[in-house]
Design a protein around this motif. Structure first.
Motif, mmCIF file in Angstrom:
data_model
loop_
_atom_site.group_PDB
_atom_site.id
_atom_site.type_symbol
_atom_site.label_atom_id
_atom_site.label_comp_id
_atom_site.label_asym_id
_atom_site.label_seq_id
_atom_site.Cartn_x
_atom_site.Cartn_y
_atom_site.Cartn_z
ATOM 1 N N ARG A 24 0.865 -1.195 0.000
ATOM 2 C CA ARG A 24 0.000 0.000 0.000
ATOM 3 C C ARG A 24 0.892 1.231 0.000
ATOM 4 O O ARG A 24 1.714 1.396 0.896
ATOM 5 C CB ARG A 24 -0.904 -0.005 1.228
ATOM 6 C CG ARG A 24 -1.873 -1.179 1.220
ATOM 7 C CD ARG A 24 -2.716 -1.212 2.471
ATOM 8 N NE ARG A 24 -2.356 -2.350 3.310
ATOM 9 C CZ ARG A 24 -3.229 -3.027 4.055
ATOM 10 N NH1 ARG A 24 -4.485 -2.708 4.070
ATOM 11 N NH2 ARG A 24 -2.815 -4.040 4.801
ATOM 12 N N GLU A 27 -1.814 7.787 -0.385
ATOM 13 C CA GLU A 27 -3.264 7.870 -0.177
ATOM 14 C C GLU A 27 -3.949 8.152 -1.519
ATOM 15 O O GLU A 27 -3.524 9.060 -2.238
ATOM 16 C CB GLU A 27 -3.531 9.025 0.796
ATOM 17 C CG GLU A 27 -4.922 9.102 1.331
ATOM 18 C CD GLU A 27 -5.259 7.953 2.289
ATOM 19 O OE1 GLU A 27 -6.456 7.678 2.434
ATOM 20 O OE2 GLU A 27 -4.341 7.339 2.865
ATOM 21 N N ASP A 73 -2.541 -0.161 -4.134
ATOM 22 C CA ASP A 73 -2.901 -1.124 -3.098
ATOM 23 C C ASP A 73 -2.855 -2.483 -3.789
ATOM 24 O O ASP A 73 -3.866 -3.003 -4.231
ATOM 25 C CB ASP A 73 -4.286 -0.818 -2.528
ATOM 26 C CG ASP A 73 -4.651 -1.763 -1.383
ATOM 27 O OD1 ASP A 73 -3.846 -2.666 -1.077
ATOM 28 O OD2 ASP A 73 -5.731 -1.598 -0.802
ATOM 29 N N GLN B 114 1.589 12.972 5.402
ATOM 30 C CA GLN B 114 0.926 11.712 5.755
ATOM 31 C C GLN B 114 1.871 10.691 6.374
ATOM 32 O O GLN B 114 1.443 9.610 6.771
ATOM 33 C CB GLN B 114 0.291 11.091 4.492
ATOM 34 C CG GLN B 114 -0.826 11.922 3.897
ATOM 35 C CD GLN B 114 -1.309 11.388 2.562
ATOM 36 O OE1 GLN B 114 -0.590 10.660 1.886
ATOM 37 N NE2 GLN B 114 -2.512 11.770 2.179
ATOM 38 N N THR B 126 -7.377 -4.063 7.413
ATOM 39 C CA THR B 126 -7.772 -2.781 6.828
ATOM 40 C C THR B 126 -7.025 -1.663 7.541
ATOM 41 O O THR B 126 -7.075 -1.567 8.765
ATOM 42 C CB THR B 126 -9.302 -2.574 6.991
ATOM 43 O OG1 THR B 126 -9.961 -3.634 6.300
ATOM 44 C CG2 THR B 126 -9.738 -1.242 6.416
ATOM 45 N N ILE B 127 -6.309 -0.870 6.755
ATOM 46 C CA ILE B 127 -5.675 0.329 7.322
ATOM 47 C C ILE B 127 -5.971 1.500 6.390
ATOM 48 O O ILE B 127 -6.160 1.311 5.198
ATOM 49 C CB ILE B 127 -4.148 0.169 7.532
ATOM 50 C CG1 ILE B 127 -3.460 -0.311 6.261
ATOM 51 C CG2 ILE B 127 -3.847 -0.768 8.677
ATOM 52 C CD1 ILE B 127 -1.943 -0.284 6.349
ATOM 53 N N HIS B 128 -6.020 2.676 6.929
ATOM 54 C CA HIS B 128 -6.346 3.892 6.175
ATOM 55 C C HIS B 128 -7.679 3.719 5.433
ATOM 56 O O HIS B 128 -7.842 4.184 4.306
ATOM 57 C CB HIS B 128 -5.261 4.239 5.154
ATOM 58 C CG HIS B 128 -3.863 4.109 5.690
ATOM 59 N ND1 HIS B 128 -3.453 4.757 6.832
ATOM 60 C CD2 HIS B 128 -2.790 3.410 5.243
ATOM 61 C CE1 HIS B 128 -2.173 4.449 7.051
ATOM 62 N NE2 HIS B 128 -1.760 3.637 6.125
ATOM 63 N N GLY B 129 -8.590 2.962 6.013
ATOM 64 C CA GLY B 129 -9.911 2.786 5.419
ATOM 65 C C GLY B 129 -9.945 1.900 4.193
ATOM 66 O O GLY B 129 -10.926 1.890 3.446
ATOM 67 N N ARG B 130 -8.888 1.102 3.952
ATOM 68 C CA ARG B 130 -8.924 0.208 2.796
ATOM 69 C C ARG B 130 -8.149 -1.083 3.083
ATOM 70 O O ARG B 130 -7.350 -1.160 3.975
ATOM 71 C CB ARG B 130 -8.377 0.891 1.544
ATOM 72 C CG ARG B 130 -6.949 1.405 1.665
ATOM 73 C CD ARG B 130 -6.603 2.318 0.525
ATOM 74 N NE ARG B 130 -5.474 3.145 0.847
ATOM 75 C CZ ARG B 130 -4.262 3.025 0.304
ATOM 76 N NH1 ARG B 130 -4.054 2.115 -0.592
ATOM 77 N NH2 ARG B 130 -3.283 3.822 0.637
#
Lengths: 139, 130
Positions: A24, A27, A73, B114, B126-130
């Motif tokens: 990941r 953002e 992701d 960030q 799930t991290i950061h909402g995903r």
């Protein structure tokens, strides 16, 4: 027989592996923020305020700018099979369901730094459309 | 007489657990208050370099230029159980782009902070909402 079954994973460990990896990075830009951008109206200042700092900036058509935001992701599950032949090298192959890539959005600004167009997709592909040698600077 | 499973158990326990956490950082964190001092129309490229040091990247945009400053944090968590491996990477960054005109005066600035939100996790979490 049961003993052999228990030993099997230990023996296979050297040549067969299952890996679940997840990568990941950064953002994602909210899609609402991208939808709110208006070509010929949105300025560079508006875009920076709405999306934050881009990952990349490239020169675009001489005096313009192309800014790229990217994220990934990558969920990666796969078996790999390999054999090690002493010090002479190894042979391996893998079966994977995804590749690791960076998705993103590129905003193209004209010479007045007003938004010209928006492109979304794989950043690697979008980059190819933009990147070239910078224009010569007049003394 | 102990069962074969019981006899093998210590061996399995000795070989099975292998987990690790790793944290990698690149460059120095960017501070919001430091970036807030840069004023478009007043701050020059020289002021920025004096405050933040050499940029990670300088891009020519026609007669303009843009400087990029980054601080990146990568957290990796891994777990291996004989033939099974789980590995998760989470990478986030503090990043600032500063745009200058042909006279090296700041015209635009954009920042994203960030890096402090980077997390250790497993692939299914799930991290950061995903």
């Amino acid at each position: 027989m049961r003993g052999l079954l228990l030993l099997l994973p230990l023996l296979l460990g050297s040549c067969v592996t299952f890996a679940w990896t997840r990568d990941r990075r950064h953002e994602p830009v909210p899609s609402a923020a991208i939808q709110a951008l208006e070509p010929a109206r949105t300025t560079l200042a508006d875009a920076l305020a709405a999306l934050g700092a881009p990952l990349f900036a490239w020169e675009y058509r001489g005096s313009g700018a192309a800014l790229a935001w990217g994220w990934t992701d990558a969920d990666h599950k796969g078996f790999s099979v390999g054999y090690q032949f002493q010090d002479t090298g190894s042979v391996s192959m893998s079966y994977d369901d995804t590749g690791s890539k960076l998705r993103g959005v590129v905003l193209f600004f004209d010479a007045d730094l007003v938004l010209e167009r928006v492109r979304e997709g794989w950043l690697r592909d979008l980059e190819r459309e933009v990147r070239r040698r910078p224009a010569p600077v007049e003394e | 007489m102990p069962k074969l499973t019981e006899r093998l158990l210590p061996l399995i326990l000795a070989l099975a657990p292998a987990c690790f956490l790793s944290r990698t950082t690149v460059d120095e964190p960017l501070r919001k208050e430091q970036l807030a001092r840069f004023v478009p129309g007043e701050t020059t490229a020289k002021d920025v370099v004096e405050a933040l040091g050499a940029p990670n990247e300088v891009v020519q945009l026609g007669t303009r230029s843009a400087y990029r400053y980054d601080f990146t944090v990568e957290k990796t968590a891994g777990f291996t159980l004989i033939i099974i491996t789980f590995l998760n990477d989470d990478t986030r960054a503090d990043r600032a782009w500063l745009f200058f005109d042909k006279d090296d005066v700041l015209t635009h600035a954009g920042s994203t902070l960030q890096a402090s939100g980077t997390e250790y996790a497993m692939p299914w979490q799930t991290i950061h909402g995903r």
